[in-house]
Design a protein around this motif. Structure first.
Motif, PDB file in Angstrom:
ATOM      1  N   THR A  45      61.251 -38.777  49.558  1.00 20.82           N
ATOM      2  CA  THR A  45      62.042 -39.968  49.255  1.00 20.82           C
ATOM      3  C   THR A  45      61.114 -41.105  48.852  1.00 20.82           C
ATOM      4  OG1 THR A  45      63.710 -39.261  50.851  1.00 20.82           O
ATOM      5  CG2 THR A  45      63.778 -41.562  50.171  1.00 20.82           C
ATOM      6  N   SER A  46      61.454 -41.776  47.758  1.00 21.40           N
ATOM      7  CA  SER A  46      60.656 -42.928  47.327  1.00 21.40           C
ATOM      8  C   SER A  46      61.026 -44.125  48.196  1.00 21.40           C
ATOM      9  CB  SER A  46      60.901 -43.225  45.848  1.00 21.40           C
ATOM     10  OG  SER A  46      62.282 -43.326  45.571  1.00 21.40           O
ATOM     11  N   ILE A  47      59.992 -44.863  48.630  1.00 22.35           N
ATOM     12  CA  ILE A  47      60.208 -46.040  49.483  1.00 22.35           C
ATOM     13  C   ILE A  47      59.697 -47.247  48.710  1.00 22.35           C
ATOM     14  CG2 ILE A  47      59.839 -46.997  51.793  1.00 22.35           C
ATOM     15  CD1 ILE A  47      60.803 -44.269  52.214  1.00 22.35           C
ATOM     16  N   PHE A  48      60.610 -47.953  48.095  1.00 25.22           N
ATOM     17  CA  PHE A  48      60.238 -49.023  47.169  1.00 25.22           C
ATOM     18  C   PHE A  48      59.468 -50.143  47.866  1.00 25.22           C
ATOM     19  CE2 PHE A  48      61.265 -53.087  45.105  1.00 25.22           C
ATOM     20  CZ  PHE A  48      60.820 -52.843  43.828  1.00 25.22           C
ATOM     21  N   LEU A  49      60.031 -50.695  48.929  1.00 27.68           N
ATOM     22  CA  LEU A  49      59.430 -51.895  49.528  1.00 27.68           C
ATOM     23  C   LEU A  49      58.065 -51.614  50.140  1.00 27.68           C
ATOM     24  CD1 LEU A  49      62.614 -53.582  51.045  1.00 27.68           C
ATOM     25  CD2 LEU A  49      61.373 -54.224  48.976  1.00 27.68           C
ATOM     26  N   GLU A  50      57.830 -50.384  50.557  1.00 27.70           N
ATOM     27  CA  GLU A  50      56.534 -50.028  51.154  1.00 27.70           C
ATOM     28  C   GLU A  50      55.566 -49.414  50.142  1.00 27.70           C
ATOM     29  OE1 GLU A  50      56.908 -47.504  54.593  1.00 27.70           O
ATOM     30  OE2 GLU A  50      58.299 -48.866  55.595  1.00 27.70           O
ATOM     31  N   SER A  51      56.015 -49.127  48.923  1.00 27.46           N
ATOM     32  CA  SER A  51      55.201 -48.398  47.944  1.00 27.46           C
ATOM     33  C   SER A  51      54.675 -47.094  48.549  1.00 27.46           C
ATOM     34  CB  SER A  51      54.029 -49.249  47.429  1.00 27.46           C
ATOM     35  OG  SER A  51      54.490 -50.251  46.560  1.00 27.46           O
ATOM     36  N   LYS A  52      55.590 -46.268  49.000  1.00 27.65           N
ATOM     37  CA  LYS A  52      55.203 -44.999  49.613  1.00 27.65           C
ATOM     38  C   LYS A  52      56.180 -43.898  49.235  1.00 27.65           C
ATOM     39  CE  LYS A  52      52.365 -46.032  53.568  1.00 27.65           C
ATOM     40  NZ  LYS A  52      52.201 -47.482  53.668  1.00 27.65           N
ATOM     41  N   VAL A  53      55.696 -42.673  49.376  1.00 24.41           N
ATOM     42  CA  VAL A  53      56.591 -41.510  49.324  1.00 24.41           C
ATOM     43  C   VAL A  53      56.648 -40.943  50.729  1.00 24.41           C
ATOM     44  CG1 VAL A  53      56.935 -39.182  48.412  1.00 24.41           C
ATOM     45  CG2 VAL A  53      56.019 -40.963  46.921  1.00 24.41           C
ATOM     46  N   GLU A 111      64.581 -41.979  60.124  1.00 19.21           N
ATOM     47  CA  GLU A 111      63.911 -43.259  59.900  1.00 19.21           C
ATOM     48  C   GLU A 111      62.694 -42.964  59.026  1.00 19.21           C
ATOM     49  OE1 GLU A 111      64.417 -46.134  62.498  1.00 19.21           O
ATOM     50  OE2 GLU A 111      63.286 -47.392  61.096  1.00 19.21           O
ATOM     51  N   ILE A 112      62.723 -43.433  57.767  1.00 17.37           N
ATOM     52  CA  ILE A 112      61.608 -43.068  56.884  1.00 17.37           C
ATOM     53  C   ILE A 112      60.842 -44.265  56.339  1.00 17.37           C
ATOM     54  CG2 ILE A 112      62.403 -40.773  56.168  1.00 17.37           C
ATOM     55  CD1 ILE A 112      63.628 -42.068  53.709  1.00 17.37           C
ATOM     56  N   GLY A 113      61.384 -45.468  56.424  1.00 13.55           N
ATOM     57  CA  GLY A 113      60.648 -46.626  55.920  1.00 13.55           C
ATOM     58  C   GLY A 113      61.570 -47.591  55.215  1.00 13.55           C
ATOM     59  N   LEU A 114      61.047 -48.747  54.835  1.00 17.85           N
ATOM     60  CA  LEU A 114      61.895 -49.832  54.342  1.00 17.85           C
ATOM     61  C   LEU A 114      62.123 -49.757  52.831  1.00 17.85           C
ATOM     62  CD1 LEU A 114      63.473 -52.262  55.280  1.00 17.85           C
ATOM     63  CD2 LEU A 114      61.459 -53.673  54.797  1.00 17.85           C
ATOM     64  N   GLY A 115      63.366 -49.598  52.474  1.00 17.32           N
ATOM     65  CA  GLY A 115      63.724 -49.612  51.060  1.00 17.32           C
ATOM     66  C   GLY A 115      63.707 -48.247  50.410  1.00 17.32           C
ATOM     67  N   PRO A 116      64.284 -47.238  51.055  1.00 18.24           N
ATOM     68  CA  PRO A 116      64.296 -45.908  50.432  1.00 18.24           C
ATOM     69  C   PRO A 116      65.230 -45.883  49.221  1.00 18.24           C
ATOM     70  CG  PRO A 116      65.598 -45.866  52.451  1.00 18.24           C
ATOM     71  CD  PRO A 116      64.966 -47.228  52.376  1.00 18.24           C
TER      72      PRO A 116
END
Ligand code: RUQ
Ligand code: CUA
Length: 657
Positions: free
Chosen positions: A423-431, A405-410
């Motif tokens: 992994t880039s997480i688009f919806l959260e703007s996170k790596v 589980e890494i975040g929304l929108g990987p």
């Protein structure tokens, strides 16, 4: 050697400065306790510019003084700018824009005959394309590691693929299959660059024919093309290339296996619903039609076996390309599907060669498939069914090693040298940083904003280098000074050498929409300094038949096909400096630079005739045009090459009839 000798001194200087800052930052009266003027000056500077200690540390990690070079090169796609952007890391200094799918005047790319021929060969007949939507650069590989010889890239808009030679950072070839209409899952190379892979995105009738959308399920198809690369020639050989027909799902990103999974390719898909939109007809838009299913299909392709099937002639020729039909692919056991959650996007093979990381744009997990489990199930023919076209489907639960589980929108995953995934997480703007061994989330860093791809140093190769990661952010929003409604992209450099990820640099990139980039150790790139010997054709990298290698050979000859001008350029004259022709003459200029000094480039332009060349030391450029306008047209060298650069000029006189 010079670089090695410099390291200790630079390191010591950095340490001293950092120490000074730490003292400054931790003392109420830095000036006294630090005891050196520099610290006081630094503190004042930090205060004046509003910089924190973290800011200054970041600056020290990226600042690259004059003359010092970068440790890595980043090759970023220029998106619909159609070119490639070369950036030094960690300084984030732009080193070059390479003209690829779009003419680039400074390099004369698309203006001289050689490069026009490249663009024309990769275009539909009679319709030279002058833009492209570059998505995914891929370095050539030897044993699944970048070898620094070539880089490839795809044009999503026009289903083209380019070959760039890293000796001179110049495009040498563009190919277009005529089979598919656009592509996305490309370019990816097999571990020894036997093939460069290009996968269709929007299904269409193969070969470019017409069929109404009501016949989508039967007549529309996807395909994955295996372009054969001849390393010695530095060219793709179309006759030795072949493709596999795929169902009309929207095939997405792909990756070639390596190590244990060498010989296999993996490709995501979306829209297994086979929606085609039709808003005006009262149907749901494509985006929601294509997002009904919880699972789409990861395509598992045995390319090594497919190569043998193609070699055995079990193909159908479409648009001049050998195609293994879907029927043959199923009969020969070349293709299997595995369900994958939800609106999958990136598929990335880990350095161990057995873990296959898939992310879904509407999911919260990274899913790790196990290549060995997949192979065991395929050998035992343990399928849970077939799709609408008869492709066998493997049971999802039995193919995976686990999910994180890494975040929304990987979206996309890259790897480092210590067993971590990013992994880039688009919806959260996170790596998200996570451990591949234990499938646990380690850290998350905010990026600004809407990250698409990311690129770690050699981060998809067999031996990733770690150290640096670039977050390729689609939106910049509030990061830079305003430039009107069209904002730059934001490349953020992240230090991944420690436990926590640290954003250490923001780089606005005002060109195209960069999608993906690959980062390579600088010592793997071996460029030439000039074209040698004098008279070298930059495309063939061999002597040009029209070269003029001494000023004694300069001449103007009238032949049956027009006026040939054999010209030389050397500081600071163009020879000949007067060219006289008649209105209507076809004029062929063959321009050779006699220079062999580093950076002594000349340009050549003819006013009003759209003639523009870049003639680096030793290079030959050929250009032909019709002198259809009478008059006096100055020509000159466009590079500020010498004190008498302005005098490096001449006249084209076109006499009226
Ligand atoms: S993919 S939208 Cu590289 Cu994330 Cu093209
Ligand atoms: Cu040559 Cu200016």
């Amino acid at each position: 050697m010079a670089r090695l000798r410099n390291i200790p001194r630079v390191a010591l200087t950095l340490l001293a400065v950092v120490a000074a800052i730490v003292v400054v930052a931790s003392c109420s009266d830095g000036q006294k306790k630090a005891g050196v003027g520099a610290s006081a000056d630094l503190k004042a500077l930090m205060l004046a510019r509003g910089l924190t200690e973290a800011d200054v540390t970041a600056a020290l990690k990226t600042f690259t003084p004059t003359g010092k070079k970068d440790e890595f090169y980043l090759f970023a796609s220029g998106g619909h700018g159609g070119n490639m952007i070369v950036i030094g890391v960690p300084s984030m200094r732009i080193l070059k824009y390479i003209g690829v799918f779009t003419p680039e005047p400074w390099q004369g790319y698309g203006y001289d005959q050689e490069t026009r021929d490249i663009l024309e060969a990769g275009s539909p007949p009679g319709n030279m394309l002058t833009w492209g939507d570059m998505h995914h650069p891929a370095f050539s590989e030897t044993n699944a590691d970048y070898d620094g010889q070539f880089i490839f890239a795809n044009d999503k808009a026009n289903a083209r693929l380019a070959v760039i030679d890293l000796r001179d950072f110049a495009t040498k070839q563009i190919v277009q299959s005529g089979l598919i209409m656009n592509d996305h899952g490309g370019t990816f190379v097999t571990p020894n660059t036997e093939y460069v892979i290009e996968t269709a995105q929007m299904a269409a009738p193969l070969g470019g024919g017409y069929a109404p959308l009501s016949e989508y399920n039967d007549k529309y198809r996807g395909a994955q093309i295996y372009w054969k690369f001849d390393r010695a020639k530095g060219r793709i050989i179309k006759e030795q290339s072949w493709a596999i027909e795929l169902p009309p799902y929207m095939q997405d990103l792909a990756d070639a296996g390596k190590g244990a999974s060498d010989g296999w390719a993996f490709c995501n898909s979306v829209n297994t619903e086979r929606a085609v939109g039709d808003l005006q007809g009262g149907k749901p838009p494509l985006e929601s039609g294509a997002s009904q299913n919880d699972m789409d299909f990861l395509h598992v392709i045995n390319w090594r076996k497919a190569e043998a099937v193609a070699a055995a002639g079990k193909t159908k020729t479409i648009a001049g390309m050998r195609v293994i039909t879907l029927e043959t692919a199923i009969a020969e056991g070349l293709l299997a599907f595995i369900p994958e959650p939800k609106s999958p996007h990136g598929v990335d093979i880990a350095p161990n060669g057995t873990d296959i990381v898939v992310s879904g744009k509407l999911d919260t997990h990274a899913t790790v498939y196990d290549f060995n489990k997949i192979m065991a199930l395929m050998e035992a023919k343990t399928y849970e069914g077939v799709d609408a076209y008869g492709v066998p489907i493997l049971p999802f639960r039995d193919t995976i090693r686990g999910q994180v589980e890494i975040g929304l929108g990987p979206l996309h995953t890259q790897f480092d040298d210590k067993g971590f995934c990013y992994t880039s997480i688009f919806l959260e703007s996170k790596v998200a940083k996570w451990s591949l061994a234990d499938l646990t989330l380690i850290d998350k860093a905010s990026v600004h904003y809407n990250i698409g791809h990311l690129s770690a140093a050699e981060g998809d190769a067999l031996h990733p280098k770690g150290r640096y990661l670039i977050a390729m952010n689609k939106w910049a929003i509030d990061r830079f000074n305003g430039v009107g409604p069209l904002l730059p992209q934001n490349f953020q450099l992240i230090d991944i050498s420690g436990d926590k990820m640290e954003v250490i640099y923001d780089m606005p990139l005002p060109l195209g929409e960069p999608h993906y980039a690959q980062m390579i150790s600088a010592d793997k790139i071996k460029t030439i300094d000039m074209y040698s010997p004098v008279g070298t054709n930059p495309v063939t990298m061999s002597p040009d038949p029209h070269a003029t290698v001494t000023e004694e050979d300069v001449r103007i000859e009238r032949k049956s096909d027009g006026v040939h001008v054999y010209m030389t350029l050397v500081r600071s004259h163009l020879n000949p400096d007067i060219i006289e022709v008649k209105k209507g003459d076809r004029v062929h200029i063959h321009a050779t630079s006699l220079e062999q000094a580093l950076d002594a480039t000349h340009g050549f332009c003819i006013d009003m005739y759209n003639v523009n060349l870049s003639i680096e030391p030793g290079k030959v450029c050929n250009v032909s045009f019709t002198a259809d306008r009478a008059g006096v047209f100055p020509y000159y060298c466009t590079e500020f090459c010498s004190a008498l650069h302005l005098e490096m000029a001449g006249y084209l006189l076109v006499k009226p009839n």
